[in-house]
Scaffold this motif. Structure first.
Motif, mmCIF file in Angstrom:
data_model
loop_
_atom_site.group_PDB
_atom_site.id
_atom_site.type_symbol
_atom_site.label_atom_id
_atom_site.label_comp_id
_atom_site.label_asym_id
_atom_site.label_seq_id
_atom_site.Cartn_x
_atom_site.Cartn_y
_atom_site.Cartn_z
ATOM 1 N N ASP A 1 0.826 -1.199 0.000
ATOM 2 C CA ASP A 1 0.000 0.000 0.000
ATOM 3 C C ASP A 1 0.869 1.262 0.000
ATOM 4 O OD1 ASP A 1 -3.142 0.660 0.839
ATOM 5 O OD2 ASP A 1 -1.725 2.203 1.455
ATOM 6 N N GLY A 2 1.910 1.255 0.842
ATOM 7 C CA GLY A 2 2.783 2.427 0.912
ATOM 8 C C GLY A 2 3.553 2.677 -0.368
ATOM 9 N N VAL A 3 4.054 1.608 -0.979
ATOM 10 C CA VAL A 3 4.780 1.760 -2.239
ATOM 11 C C VAL A 3 3.858 2.271 -3.342
ATOM 12 C CG1 VAL A 3 5.941 0.472 -4.082
ATOM 13 C CG2 VAL A 3 6.556 0.068 -1.691
ATOM 14 N N ALA B 1 9.541 3.135 7.351
ATOM 15 C CA ALA B 1 9.185 3.833 8.586
ATOM 16 C C ALA B 1 7.698 4.167 8.619
ATOM 17 C CB ALA B 1 10.016 5.113 8.726
ATOM 18 N N LEU B 2 7.163 4.649 7.515
ATOM 19 C CA LEU B 2 5.744 4.993 7.483
ATOM 20 C C LEU B 2 4.878 3.738 7.537
ATOM 21 C CD1 LEU B 2 5.741 7.901 4.885
ATOM 22 C CD2 LEU B 2 5.732 8.036 7.377
ATOM 23 N N THR B 3 5.288 2.679 6.841
ATOM 24 C CA THR B 3 4.535 1.425 6.876
ATOM 25 C C THR B 3 4.471 0.876 8.292
ATOM 26 O OG1 THR B 3 5.098 0.851 4.599
ATOM 27 C CG2 THR B 3 4.529 -0.959 6.062
ATOM 28 N N TYR C 1 2.082 2.922 10.468
ATOM 29 C CA TYR C 1 0.681 2.565 10.259
ATOM 30 C C TYR C 1 0.358 1.220 10.900
ATOM 31 C CZ TYR C 1 0.108 6.371 6.881
ATOM 32 O OH TYR C 1 0.019 7.603 6.281
ATOM 33 N N LEU C 2 1.288 0.274 10.817
ATOM 34 C CA LEU C 2 1.051 -1.049 11.382
ATOM 35 C C LEU C 2 0.899 -0.970 12.899
ATOM 36 C CD1 LEU C 2 1.004 -4.145 10.708
ATOM 37 C CD2 LEU C 2 3.422 -4.138 11.358
ATOM 38 N N ILE C 3 1.790 -0.247 13.567
ATOM 39 C CA ILE C 3 1.716 -0.121 15.024
ATOM 40 C C ILE C 3 0.447 0.610 15.430
ATOM 41 C CG2 ILE C 3 2.829 0.904 17.040
ATOM 42 C CD1 ILE C 3 5.509 0.448 15.670
#
Length: 427
Positions: free
Chosen positions: A146-148, A334-336, A339-341
């Motif tokens: 999703d982030g990519v 880092a952004l992925t 979002y996961l946490i």
């Protein structure tokens, strides 16, 4: 094993993800389209900047509020009215900027109102990924994909706007942005995955990141205990640090390219950053990580900060491009992970809102970083500017220390338990 093919294999996964990407492409086209359209209609860069600032401010600041409606009422009942109002206001803006003569206050008001209605398609899609792939490793792989994809949308968006303005007026880009978000939202909410609010059985959410034996958090509206009653602290802080660093970096690259007498080099230096981010995101999703997510997040932020600080020492633009590509390797992971946490720390009926807080932190940080560097450039040496831009990411990486302490203490606790068991048996 996690794989991108496995992420897209569940029923309705490709349809739902594709629909979300169509709608989110609007966010890659609307910013440049709005600036060009307002400038073309008014002849004023000041008005174009003001309209874009108002649009961005209302969009970013109200993002958690809009996400809360999605959590409460579900994507179908919440997103359709938002997307309808947002698309309608963009079409009115396109009509208002098609010809000169529209009063500037009206353009500014329309831009602010449109930003307030931006549907949270990104946070909603990240919540829907949990329904599609509830397994922890596949979910992390899905977030990386999703982030990519989002990174690529923000590269493709301006290219699409450039093609549109070559054969039509700049306001056509604003109208196309409205049609994209409306089509993508309708396709998204008609997916069976998007039916109803997100619900899970009582108890801690799957993948809860609380250490064993820690006290439960406050009880959320659905009776599910969540560590984060309002917003996920560590991922929001790290996301803000990443946003500050990236917002400042854009302006620093422009200044460094001008210093070397090659302003056109800005495009490929920033492209190296995006390429590094894409590579880092793909690798992050393809690897089965054993380190705790919070520790990984802190180390990724620290890696980004160190890379940016080193970029300030680059003697020429090719080295600067390599340094920014290295920094990019840490951005998407880092952004992925943020979002996961945020997703795993929130109650099931607050996950869209938690992701929206991370989104808000990145965007607000980026704006703040650009503003701060705009004040510093010309007054402070560029190498020091790079170091100051890296500082927020490095400071947010300091959150690794408590996690490292807990990890290092665990073996000693086990040894003490075994020793105690042995002595009890002898007596």
């Amino acid at each position: 094993m996690p794989s991108y093919a496995a992420v897209l294999r569940p029923p309705h996964a490709r349809r739902t993800f594709g629909a979300a990407l169509i709608g989110r492409l609007s966010y890659g086209t609307v910013s440049l389209s709005l600036v060009l359209a307002v400038k073309d209609a008014s002849g004023s860069f000041a008005l174009a900047g003001t309209a874009m600032a108002l649009f961005g401010a209302t969009s970013v600041c109200l993002s958690p509020v809009r996400a809360a409606f999605v959590d409460r009422y579900g994507p179908r009942r919440a997103l359709v009215p938002m997307a309808g109002c947002y698309a309608l206001l963009l079409l009115v803006l396109a009509a208002a900027t098609r010809h000169p003569g529209t009063p500037p206050p009206l353009i500014a008001a329309l831009a602010a109102a449109a930003g307030a209605g931006t549907p949270p398609l990104g946070p909603t899609m990240r919540t829907l990924w949990r329904r599609l792939v509830p397994e922890r490793e596949l979910l992390e792989c899905a977030y990386s994909l999703d982030g990519v994809a989002e990174e690529l949308l923000y590269v493709a968006g301006p290219l699409l706007v450039g093609a549109l303005t070559a054969c039509a007026s700049p306001s056509a880009g604003v109208a196309v942005s409205a049609l994209l978000v409306l089509a993508g939202t309708v396709a998204l909410v008609t997916s069976p995955v998007a039916a109803g609010p997100h619900r899970e059985s009582a108890g801690s959410p799957p993948g809860d990141l609380r250490p064993a034996g820690s006290p439960p958090g406050p009880t959320g509206p659905a009776g599910v205990r969540s560590r984060w009653p309002r917003w996920p602290r560590q991922p929001v802080v790290v996301a803000a640090g990443v946003g500050l660093a990236l917002g400042g970096l854009d302006l620093l690259v422009v200044a460094d390219a001008a210093r070397h007498g090659r302003p056109a080099a800005v495009a490929w230096v920033l492209a190296a950053l995006s390429a590094g981010s894409v590579v880092g995101g793909l690798v992050n999703g393809a690897v089965s990580w054993h380190a705790p997510a919070r520790l990984r997040l802190a180390l990724l932020a620290a890696g980004l900060g160190l890379s940016l600080a080193g970029a300030g020492l680059a003697p020429n633009l090719p080295v600067l491009g390599a340094a920014t590509a290295l920094a990019g390797l840490f951005v998407a992971p880092a952004l992925t992970t943020s979002y996961l946490i945020a997703d795993e720390s929130a109650a099931p009926d607050a996950r869209t809102r938690a992701g929206a807080w991370v989104n808000t932190a990145v965007n607000a940080g980026s704006t703040g970083g650009t503003a701060a560097v705009g004040v510093l450039v010309g007054r402070v040496p560029l190498a020091l500017c790079f170091a100051l831009v890296a500082a927020p990411a490095l400071l947010s990486g300091a959150s690794a220390l408590p996690v490292l302490g807990r990890v290092s203490r665990r073996p000693r606790r086990r040894r003490r338990r075994r020793a105690g068991a042995g002595s009890g048996a002898r007596t």
